[in-house]
Design a protein around this motif. Structure first.
Motif, PDB file in Angstrom:
ATOM      1  N   LEU A 359       0.764  -1.014   0.074  1.00  0.00           N
ATOM      2  CA  LEU A 359       0.074   0.069  -0.041  1.00  0.00           C
ATOM      3  C   LEU A 359       0.790   1.161   0.007  1.00  0.00           C
ATOM      4  CD1 LEU A 359      -2.772  -0.974   2.591  1.00  0.00           C
ATOM      5  CD2 LEU A 359      -3.065  -1.063  -0.004  1.00  0.00           C
ATOM      6  N   LEU A 360       1.801   1.334   0.580  1.00  0.00           N
ATOM      7  CA  LEU A 360       2.876   2.323   0.921  1.00  0.00           C
ATOM      8  C   LEU A 360       3.380   2.628  -0.611  1.00  0.00           C
ATOM      9  CD1 LEU A 360       4.194   4.676   2.551  1.00  0.00           C
ATOM     10  CD2 LEU A 360       5.820   2.982   3.078  1.00  0.00           C
ATOM     11  N   THR A 361       3.879   1.524  -1.188  1.00  0.00           N
ATOM     12  CA  THR A 361       4.513   1.444  -2.632  1.00  0.00           C
ATOM     13  C   THR A 361       3.425   2.226  -3.626  1.00  0.00           C
ATOM     14  OG1 THR A 361       5.682  -0.272  -2.001  1.00  0.00           O
ATOM     15  CG2 THR A 361       5.517   0.307  -4.417  1.00  0.00           C
ATOM     16  N   ALA A 363       0.862   4.216  -2.866  1.00  0.00           N
ATOM     17  CA  ALA A 363       0.614   5.529  -2.694  1.00  0.00           C
ATOM     18  C   ALA A 363       1.942   6.454  -3.124  1.00  0.00           C
ATOM     19  CB  ALA A 363       0.375   5.688  -1.042  1.00  0.00           C
ATOM     20  N   THR A 364       3.123   5.847  -3.005  1.00  0.00           N
ATOM     21  CA  THR A 364       4.211   6.619  -3.313  1.00  0.00           C
ATOM     22  C   THR A 364       4.176   6.604  -4.938  1.00  0.00           C
ATOM     23  OG1 THR A 364       5.428   5.397  -1.441  1.00  0.00           O
ATOM     24  CG2 THR A 364       6.875   6.670  -3.433  1.00  0.00           C
ATOM     25  N   PHE A 365       3.669   5.403  -5.519  1.00  0.00           N
ATOM     26  CA  PHE A 365       3.755   5.724  -7.027  1.00  0.00           C
ATOM     27  C   PHE A 365       2.536   6.906  -7.486  1.00  0.00           C
ATOM     28  CE2 PHE A 365       1.460   4.297 -11.009  1.00  0.00           C
ATOM     29  CZ  PHE A 365       2.520   4.309 -11.843  1.00  0.00           C
ATOM     30  N   VAL A 366       1.474   6.881  -6.879  1.00  0.00           N
ATOM     31  CA  VAL A 366       0.348   8.052  -7.151  1.00  0.00           C
ATOM     32  C   VAL A 366       1.109   9.373  -7.007  1.00  0.00           C
ATOM     33  CG1 VAL A 366      -1.897   8.883  -6.375  1.00  0.00           C
ATOM     34  CG2 VAL A 366      -1.545   6.432  -6.647  1.00  0.00           C
ATOM     35  N   ALA A 367       1.665   9.423  -5.676  1.00  0.00           N
ATOM     36  CA  ALA A 367       2.306  10.726  -5.472  1.00  0.00           C
ATOM     37  C   ALA A 367       3.339  11.008  -6.496  1.00  0.00           C
ATOM     38  CB  ALA A 367       2.763  10.627  -4.096  1.00  0.00           C
ATOM     39  N   THR A 368       4.069  10.138  -6.995  1.00  0.00           N
ATOM     40  CA  THR A 368       4.898  10.342  -8.090  1.00  0.00           C
ATOM     41  C   THR A 368       4.496  10.861  -9.430  1.00  0.00           C
ATOM     42  OG1 THR A 368       6.190   8.818  -7.025  1.00  0.00           O
ATOM     43  CG2 THR A 368       7.006   9.468  -9.268  1.00  0.00           C
ATOM     44  N   ILE A 369       2.932  10.309  -9.521  1.00  0.00           N
ATOM     45  CA  ILE A 369       2.415  10.638 -10.849  1.00  0.00           C
ATOM     46  C   ILE A 369       2.209  12.446 -10.760  1.00  0.00           C
ATOM     47  CG2 ILE A 369       0.251  10.553 -12.234  1.00  0.00           C
ATOM     48  CD1 ILE A 369       0.478   7.720 -11.539  1.00  0.00           C
ATOM     49  N   PHE A 370       1.859  12.693  -9.582  1.00  0.00           N
ATOM     50  CA  PHE A 370       1.499  14.202  -9.377  1.00  0.00           C
ATOM     51  C   PHE A 370       2.475  14.944  -9.492  1.00  0.00           C
ATOM     52  CE2 PHE A 370      -2.563  12.544  -7.106  1.00  0.00           C
ATOM     53  CZ  PHE A 370      -3.259  14.004  -7.671  1.00  0.00           C
ATOM     54  N   CYS A 403      -5.294   8.709 -10.859  1.00  0.00           N
ATOM     55  CA  CYS A 403      -4.519   8.161  -9.763  1.00  0.00           C
ATOM     56  C   CYS A 403      -5.360   7.241  -8.750  1.00  0.00           C
ATOM     57  CB  CYS A 403      -3.622   9.308  -9.099  1.00  0.00           C
ATOM     58  SG  CYS A 403      -2.350  10.053  -9.850  1.00  0.00           S
ATOM     59  N   GLY A 404      -6.549   8.077  -8.456  1.00  0.00           N
ATOM     60  CA  GLY A 404      -7.524   7.137  -7.478  1.00  0.00           C
ATOM     61  C   GLY A 404      -8.047   5.762  -8.381  1.00  0.00           C
ATOM     62  N   MET A 405      -8.302   5.898  -9.515  1.00  0.00           N
ATOM     63  CA  MET A 405      -8.809   4.771 -10.342  1.00  0.00           C
ATOM     64  C   MET A 405      -7.545   3.815 -10.366  1.00  0.00           C
ATOM     65  SD  MET A 405     -10.943   6.122 -13.326  1.00  0.00           S
ATOM     66  CE  MET A 405     -11.353   4.610 -14.124  1.00  0.00           C
ATOM     67  N   LEU A 406      -6.177   4.096 -10.629  1.00  0.00           N
ATOM     68  CA  LEU A 406      -5.058   3.506 -10.597  1.00  0.00           C
ATOM     69  C   LEU A 406      -4.908   2.692  -9.407  1.00  0.00           C
ATOM     70  CD1 LEU A 406      -2.899   2.318 -12.347  1.00  0.00           C
ATOM     71  CD2 LEU A 406      -1.618   4.120 -11.828  1.00  0.00           C
ATOM     72  N   TYR A 407      -5.144   3.410  -8.239  1.00  0.00           N
ATOM     73  CA  TYR A 407      -4.839   2.879  -6.819  1.00  0.00           C
ATOM     74  C   TYR A 407      -5.810   1.733  -6.554  1.00  0.00           C
ATOM     75  CZ  TYR A 407      -3.990   2.857  -1.864  1.00  0.00           C
ATOM     76  OH  TYR A 407      -3.468   2.289  -0.471  1.00  0.00           O
ATOM     77  N   ILE A 408      -6.978   2.204  -6.884  1.00  0.00           N
ATOM     78  CA  ILE A 408      -8.016   0.976  -6.674  1.00  0.00           C
ATOM     79  C   ILE A 408      -7.936  -0.349  -7.623  1.00  0.00           C
ATOM     80  CG2 ILE A 408     -10.696   0.759  -7.014  1.00  0.00           C
ATOM     81  CD1 ILE A 408     -11.148   3.759  -6.290  1.00  0.00           C
ATOM     82  N   SER A 409      -7.475  -0.034  -8.675  1.00  0.00           N
ATOM     83  CA  SER A 409      -7.066  -1.247  -9.474  1.00  0.00           C
ATOM     84  C   SER A 409      -6.099  -1.832  -8.868  1.00  0.00           C
ATOM     85  CB  SER A 409      -6.767  -0.660 -10.984  1.00  0.00           C
ATOM     86  OG  SER A 409      -5.634   0.248 -10.936  1.00  0.00           O
ATOM     87  N   PHE A 414      -4.456  -6.933  -6.207  1.00  0.00           N
ATOM     88  CA  PHE A 414      -3.856  -7.812  -5.022  1.00  0.00           C
ATOM     89  C   PHE A 414      -4.600  -8.497  -4.308  1.00  0.00           C
ATOM     90  CE2 PHE A 414      -0.513  -3.772  -4.925  1.00  0.00           C
ATOM     91  CZ  PHE A 414       0.183  -4.527  -5.634  1.00  0.00           C
ATOM     92  N   ARG A 415      -6.002  -8.049  -4.046  1.00  0.00           N
ATOM     93  CA  ARG A 415      -6.943  -8.885  -3.350  1.00  0.00           C
ATOM     94  C   ARG A 415      -7.052 -10.069  -4.419  1.00  0.00           C
ATOM     95  NH1 ARG A 415      -7.644  -7.898   1.961  1.00  0.00           N
ATOM     96  NH2 ARG A 415      -7.477  -5.511   2.063  1.00  0.00           N
ATOM     97  N   HIS A 416      -7.358  -9.891  -5.717  1.00  0.00           N
ATOM     98  CA  HIS A 416      -7.817 -11.066  -6.495  1.00  0.00           C
ATOM     99  C   HIS A 416      -6.598 -12.105  -6.511  1.00  0.00           C
ATOM    100  CE1 HIS A 416      -9.559 -13.039  -9.781  1.00  0.00           C
ATOM    101  NE2 HIS A 416      -8.474 -13.060 -10.531  1.00  0.00           N
TER     102      HIS A 416
END
Length: 422
Positions: A359-361, A363-370, A403-409, A414-416
């Motif tokens: 999860l931290l990885t 979130a870091t990836f999403v923040a990197t997109i911004f 980024c939100g859709m990417l995080y949800i995906s 991971f759950r799947h």
């Protein structure tokens, strides 16, 4: 041996039999004065060759006394080889062993190390609680049952007490270890710590050693039960009675023959026709042959009964030792179950750490997109989008939704894939 000349000793030593050691010291001193013994490198000192050890002798009446004997005296007295006496040496640790010999039974069960004969028990003198209890209990039982009839012979009663005390001691040790282990395992299951793990590791080592000792006692009893020859060798009273009966019959036959010969020698010469000595000898030979056959059959049947009697005795203590072995096995299984529970808990914690790391990885990836979007628009280039004040807001909204859709995906993937099974 005839013709041999013994060396002359002083008159003070010749008359006193108890002064052989003093005579040996004088002779050794004489050899030291005339022959340089230290000059021979291959010559070893034999001052410690015969070391007297303290033994406790218990007879059939329950009377005990302390003796100071060396190995040679014990070997001569009990007709045992030296390798059997090594089992009784307190300097060495041997597994539990019960050996049946011609005139003795060698018993080495934990701390109880003794030699049982048909008339006495020679016990290794020690301050151990089991040895003291064996001595006192055996004397008490022999003195109590002195006037009572007992089906078991003397050697079986001594062997039974050794087995009883050994099985009771091992069972008490298993129970004590069980009472100590259960609280530690319960505490370890609730809170995993290094101190509790170290205590469980130490208890597990003690349980393993104790289980091996119980297993050896159980195997030794089972080995004796499976071998009828060894059990027959252990019936010392019957062999002693047979030997005494055989010796008395020989003496009786010798006295008969000597008496008959004396009568014939005093009388006048007898003709071959009237002589009946050959017929009597032939009849005596046939009677001895028939009696020996009958005695062998009766002795074999009685030995079969005695073997059954000893087998039932051994079977009772085999059940006790097997029960103790089952207790130790159950305790080991409880420790293994606790270890499995600890491994499951540690695996759960590990999975939670992996989940948090992923999860931290993400979130870091999403923040990197911004940061990438901000870096792109921070470059010094001309574009028409900079002419509209609200254009950058739409860029931020679009980037945030992406980024939100990417995080949800990521989470759904991971759950799947069961990255977080717990």
């Amino acid at each position: 041996m005839k013709g041999s000349v013994s060396p002359s000793l002083p008159s003070g030593l010749m008359g006193n039999p108890s002064s052989h050691n003093a005579g040996r010291v004088i002779l050794d001193g004489y050899s030291n004065n005339h022959i340089p013994v230290s000059g021979f490198p291959g010559l070893k000192k034999r001052s410690h060759a015969h070391i007297n050890r303290s033994w406790i002798k218990i007879d059939q009446g329950g009377n005990s006394k302390i003796l100071e004997l060396d190995k040679a005296a014990i070997m001569r007295h009990c007709s045992l080889p030296a390798r059997d006496l090594r089992l009784l040496d307190p300097l060495f640790i041997y597994p539990s062993t019960i050996l049946g010999r011609e005139n003795a039974i060698v018993v080495s069960l934990e701390q109880i190390r003794c030699i049982i004969t048909a008339d006495e028990v020679i016990l290794m003198n020690s301050l151990d609680a089991n040895v003291v209890l064996y001595k006192s209990e055996l004397c008490k039982r022999l003195q109590t049952n002195k006037e009572q009839s007992d089906d078991l012979p003397f050697e079986f009663r001594a062997l039974e007490l050794a087995l009883e005390l050994t099985c009771m001691s091992l069972d008490a040790q298993v129970k004590e270890l069980e009472m100590e282990i259960h609280p530690v395992l319960d505490e370890l299951a609730s809170s995993i710590s290094t101190l509790n793990l170290e205590r469980v590791r130490r208890f597990k080592g003690q349980l393993l050693a104790l289980t091996q000792r119980v297993q050896k006692v159980c195997d030794e009893i089972e080995h004796l039960m499976d071998d009828d020859g060894d059990m027959a060798e252990m019936y010392l009273t019957e062999k002693k009675l047979r030997k005494e009966a055989f010796t008395s019959s020989e003496l009786y036959s010798q006295t008969e023959e000597s008496g008959g010969a004396g009568v014939v020698s005093k009388s006048a010469p007898v003709s071959p026709v009237g002589s009946t000595s050959g017929v009597r000898k032939l009849q005596r030979a046939f009677s001895c042959l028939s009696s020996s056959k009958h005695g062998s059959l009766s002795s074999s049947s009685s030995s079969r009964e005695n073997i059954d009697q000893l087998e039932m005795l051994l079977e009772a203590y085999f059940v006790v030792s097997d029960n103790t072995l089952n207790k130790s096995s159950s305790l080991k299984e409880y420790i293994d179950d606790t270890e499995d529970l600890i491994n499951i808990k540690l695996g759960n914690v590990q999975n939670q750490l992996i989940q948090f790391e992923l999860l931290l990885t993400a979130a870091t990836f999403v923040a990197t997109i911004f940061a990438v979007v901000a870096g792109v628009f921070g470059m010094n280039f001309e574009d028409s989008i900079f002419d509209y004040p609200f254009a950058f807001h739409w860029v931020l909204i679009t980037t945030g939704v992406f980024c939100g859709m990417l995080y949800i995906s990521f989470l759904f993937y991971f759950r799947h894939k069961k990255v977080f099974p717990l």
